[in-house]
Write a protein that holds these residues in place. Structure first.
Motif, PDB file in Angstrom:
ATOM      1  N   ALA A 185       3.280   0.264  -8.448  1.00 17.46           N
ATOM      2  CA  ALA A 185       3.929   1.063  -7.403  1.00 17.46           C
ATOM      3  C   ALA A 185       3.169   2.359  -7.175  1.00 17.46           C
ATOM      4  O   ALA A 185       2.983   2.787  -6.034  1.00 17.46           O
ATOM      5  CB  ALA A 185       5.379   1.350  -7.784  1.00 17.46           C
ATOM      6  N   SER A 186       2.699   2.972  -8.254  1.00 20.66           N
ATOM      7  CA  SER A 186       1.923   4.196  -8.141  1.00 20.66           C
ATOM      8  C   SER A 186       0.605   3.939  -7.417  1.00 20.66           C
ATOM      9  O   SER A 186       0.191   4.717  -6.556  1.00 20.66           O
ATOM     10  CB  SER A 186       1.648   4.770  -9.530  1.00 20.66           C
ATOM     11  N   SER A 246       1.413   3.462  -3.681  1.00 19.77           N
ATOM     12  CA  SER A 246       1.820   4.684  -2.981  1.00 19.77           C
ATOM     13  C   SER A 246       0.629   5.597  -2.720  1.00 19.77           C
ATOM     14  O   SER A 246       0.603   6.312  -1.716  1.00 19.77           O
ATOM     15  CB  SER A 246       2.913   5.419  -3.751  1.00 19.77           C
ATOM     16  N   SER A 247      -0.371   5.552  -3.567  1.00 18.15           N
ATOM     17  CA  SER A 247      -1.545   6.397  -3.366  1.00 18.15           C
ATOM     18  C   SER A 247      -2.407   5.924  -2.194  1.00 18.15           C
ATOM     19  O   SER A 247      -3.308   6.648  -1.760  1.00 18.15           O
ATOM     20  CB  SER A 247      -2.392   6.453  -4.641  1.00 18.15           C
ATOM     21  N   GLY A 277       3.164   7.897   6.081  1.00 23.81           N
ATOM     22  CA  GLY A 277       3.498   6.490   5.880  1.00 23.81           C
ATOM     23  C   GLY A 277       2.445   5.511   6.360  1.00 23.81           C
ATOM     24  O   GLY A 277       2.612   4.300   6.232  1.00 23.81           O
ATOM     25  N   HIS A 326       3.256  -5.436  -1.554  1.00 25.78           N
ATOM     26  CA  HIS A 326       4.117  -4.359  -1.043  1.00 25.78           C
ATOM     27  C   HIS A 326       4.426  -4.545   0.446  1.00 25.78           C
ATOM     28  O   HIS A 326       5.586  -4.440   0.861  1.00 25.78           O
ATOM     29  CB  HIS A 326       3.431  -3.010  -1.286  1.00 25.78           C
ATOM     30  N   THR A 372       8.126  -5.152   2.037  1.00 31.82           N
ATOM     31  CA  THR A 372       8.747  -4.053   2.775  1.00 31.82           C
ATOM     32  C   THR A 372       8.790  -4.250   4.290  1.00 31.82           C
ATOM     33  O   THR A 372       9.654  -3.664   4.947  1.00 31.82           O
ATOM     34  CB  THR A 372       8.049  -2.712   2.467  1.00 31.82           C
TER      35      THR A 372
END
Length: 94
Positions: free
Chosen positions: A9-10, A13-14, A20, A38, A42
Motif C-alpha cells: 500500500a505504501s 501510494s507513493s 490523485g 490497486h 479501486t
C-alpha cells in the motif's frame, strides 16, 4: 491491513501525486503489478460489465496513458475482455 499489505500500500501510494493522479507507470514489474492490483480494486466493481469507453474514462481519471493501463490490466488478468471487445469485467482474483 496485514503486515504484508502495508509495504504494498505504501509503494502504491507513493506513485500518486497529491491530486490523485498517477505520476508515472512503473517500469519495475513488482511495482507495476502492485499498481495494477490497486487500480483494479479501486476503479472497477466486481460483477459489473464496463464498456471500453467506461474503462477508458476510469483510467483517464488517474493517467493520460489510459490505453497502456488498459492493456496492462487485461494482459495481467485484472480485467477480462469479451472476445468481441464489447465489454470488460474485473477479474475475480483482483
Amino acid at each position: 491491513m496485514t503486515d504484508a499489505a502495508a509495504p504494498a500500500a505504501s509503494a502504491v501510494s507513493s506513485l500518486f501525486a497529491p491530486d490523485g493522479r498517477l505520476i508515472a507507470v512503473p517500469r519495475r514489474t513488482v511495482r507495476r503489478e502492485q499498481l495494477l492490483d490497486h487500480l483494479a480494486r479501486t476503479l472497477f466493481e466486481p460483477d459489473r460489465s464496463y464498456t471500453e469507453a467506461e474503462v477508458n474514462e476510469a483510467l483517464r481519471s488517474v493517467h493520460d496513458d489510459f490505453p497502456a493501463l488498459r492493456r496492462y490490466l487485461v494482459e495481467g488478468h485484472r480485467l477480462t475482455r469479451a472476445k468481441d471487445g464489447s465489454s470488460y469485467r474485473r477479474a475475480t482474483a483482483a
